[in-house]
Design a protein around this motif. Structure first.
Motif, PDB file in Angstrom:
ATOM      1  N   LEU A  61       0.823  -1.204   0.000  1.00 56.61           N
ATOM      2  CA  LEU A  61       0.000   0.000   0.000  1.00 56.61           C
ATOM      3  C   LEU A  61       0.860   1.259   0.000  1.00 56.61           C
ATOM      4  CD1 LEU A  61      -2.774   1.345   0.235  1.00 56.61           C
ATOM      5  CD2 LEU A  61      -2.586   1.099   2.718  1.00 56.61           C
ATOM      6  N   VAL A  62       1.881   1.283   0.813  1.00 55.04           N
ATOM      7  CA  VAL A  62       2.734   2.475   0.891  1.00 55.04           C
ATOM      8  C   VAL A  62       3.522   2.663  -0.404  1.00 55.04           C
ATOM      9  CG1 VAL A  62       4.666   3.525   2.145  1.00 55.04           C
ATOM     10  CG2 VAL A  62       2.861   2.343   3.400  1.00 55.04           C
ATOM     11  N   THR A  63       3.910   1.576  -1.039  1.00 53.78           N
ATOM     12  CA  THR A  63       4.680   1.704  -2.287  1.00 53.78           C
ATOM     13  C   THR A  63       3.870   2.382  -3.382  1.00 53.78           C
ATOM     14  OG1 THR A  63       5.929  -0.290  -1.731  1.00 53.78           O
ATOM     15  CG2 THR A  63       5.966   0.436  -4.024  1.00 53.78           C
ATOM     16  N   ALA A  64       2.610   2.031  -3.491  1.00 52.53           N
ATOM     17  CA  ALA A  64       1.766   2.608  -4.553  1.00 52.53           C
ATOM     18  C   ALA A  64       1.044   3.867  -4.119  1.00 52.53           C
ATOM     19  CB  ALA A  64       0.732   1.574  -5.010  1.00 52.53           C
ATOM     20  N   LEU A  65       1.278   4.326  -2.899  1.00 55.56           N
ATOM     21  CA  LEU A  65       0.558   5.490  -2.416  1.00 55.56           C
ATOM     22  C   LEU A  65       0.931   6.759  -3.178  1.00 55.56           C
ATOM     23  CD1 LEU A  65      -1.521   6.235  -0.261  1.00 55.56           C
ATOM     24  CD2 LEU A  65       0.364   6.840   1.263  1.00 55.56           C
ATOM     25  N   GLY A  66       2.168   6.841  -3.633  1.00 53.37           N
ATOM     26  CA  GLY A  66       2.584   8.036  -4.361  1.00 53.37           C
ATOM     27  C   GLY A  66       1.893   8.191  -5.704  1.00 53.37           C
ATOM     28  N   LEU A  67       1.519   7.079  -6.326  1.00 56.69           N
ATOM     29  CA  LEU A  67       0.842   7.168  -7.617  1.00 56.69           C
ATOM     30  C   LEU A  67      -0.585   7.696  -7.503  1.00 56.69           C
ATOM     31  CD1 LEU A  67       2.026   3.862  -9.320  1.00 56.69           C
ATOM     32  CD2 LEU A  67       2.823   6.182  -9.759  1.00 56.69           C
ATOM     33  N   LEU A  68      -1.153   7.649  -6.313  1.00 55.23           N
ATOM     34  CA  LEU A  68      -2.506   8.187  -6.132  1.00 55.23           C
ATOM     35  C   LEU A  68      -2.519   9.711  -6.168  1.00 55.23           C
ATOM     36  CD1 LEU A  68      -3.830   5.852  -3.285  1.00 55.23           C
ATOM     37  CD2 LEU A  68      -4.159   5.630  -5.754  1.00 55.23           C
TER      38      LEU A  68
END
Length: 254
Positions: A61-68
């Motif tokens: 979740l934290v890894t893909a959080l920046g793409l949001l």
């Protein structure tokens, strides 16, 4: 997210994934240090499978959080997010276990460092795929909502239903029907029908020749304003006889 925002470049999306992976590595390091700390307190909870799966899910979740926070395009961000989540978990859990042993034991036992750094192919490696799936799935969902999987990185236009076919001899949409005057564009005066100038009343000739110019085909020439064509030229008319003294016509005088 607002769809009016411009799409994020590939370099910007990669930078957001790398930042998310770095933050995920720190989070996994802290959780792994807590789970590997040599203490009997909460040992069953810290070494349970559920706690390990929670660490994997949080990493993805934290890894893909920046793409949001951006609008990525193309298949590269989801693939990079999945790989970054796996690398972040593998690096974080090793760093966390090393820190936990160094803090709890105040020294590193012989052979412990090599045992920590050695890859282990067991059920826990399969659990780490949860981080890969979550990171890749969130990234793919974000790209899909941004229209990044369409042709050329743009969302295809919406289908508005079947359009009526134009038959032979019928005008195209937007063109006037035969016999009707063309429609004027907004802000322009209405257009006159073919053969009649704008503003000319009905029943009058549609073409007025300029002064001194030729008349239009089919129109009657204006009536002549000068002398008739069969009139003799000036100066060629006979002069009346001059009256002689003594008589009006030159007869014998009294």
């Amino acid at each position: 997210m607002s769809q009016s925002r411009p799409p994020t470049s590939t370099g910007g999306a990669i930078a957001m994934v790398l930042v998310g992976g770095a933050v995920a590595t720190g989070v996994v390091t802290l959780i792994a240090a807590f789970a590997s700390y040599p203490s009997p307190e909460m040992l069953s909870f810290r070494t349970s499978t559920g706690f390990y799966l929670f660490n994997c899910a949080l990493c993805g979740l934290v890894t893909a959080l920046g793409l949001l926070l951006c609008r990525p395009r193309g298949p590269l961000p989801p693939i990079l997010a999945a790989v970054s989540a796996f690398v972040a978990f593998e690096v974080g859990k090793r760093i966390g276990a090393t820190l936990a042993l160094m803090i709890g034991l105040e020294r590193m036992p012989d052979g412990m460092m090599s045992a920590i750094m050695k890859p282990h192919f067991n059920k826990y490696l399969a659990y780490e795929l949860l981080a890969v799936v979550i990171a890749g799935g969130i990234a793919a969902l974000r790209v899909g909502t941004s229209g990044g999987f369409g042709p050329g990185g743009q969302r295809p236009p919406a289908w508005t239903g079947p359009q009526p076919a134009v038959g032979y001899g019928q005008p195209m949409p937007g063109q006037p029907m035969p016999g009707q005057p063309p429609m004027a564009h907004p802000g322009q005066p209405p257009m006159a029908p073919p053969g009649q100038p704008y503003g000319a009343p009905a029943g009058q000739p549609s073409f007025a020749p300029p002064p001194g110019g030729a008349a239009a085909p089919g129109s009657q020439p204006p009536p002549p304003s000068g002398p008739p064509l069969d009139a003799p030229p000036p100066g060629s008319q006979p002069q009346p006889p001059e009256a002689t003294p003594g008589g009006p016509l030159g007869g014998p005088q009294g």
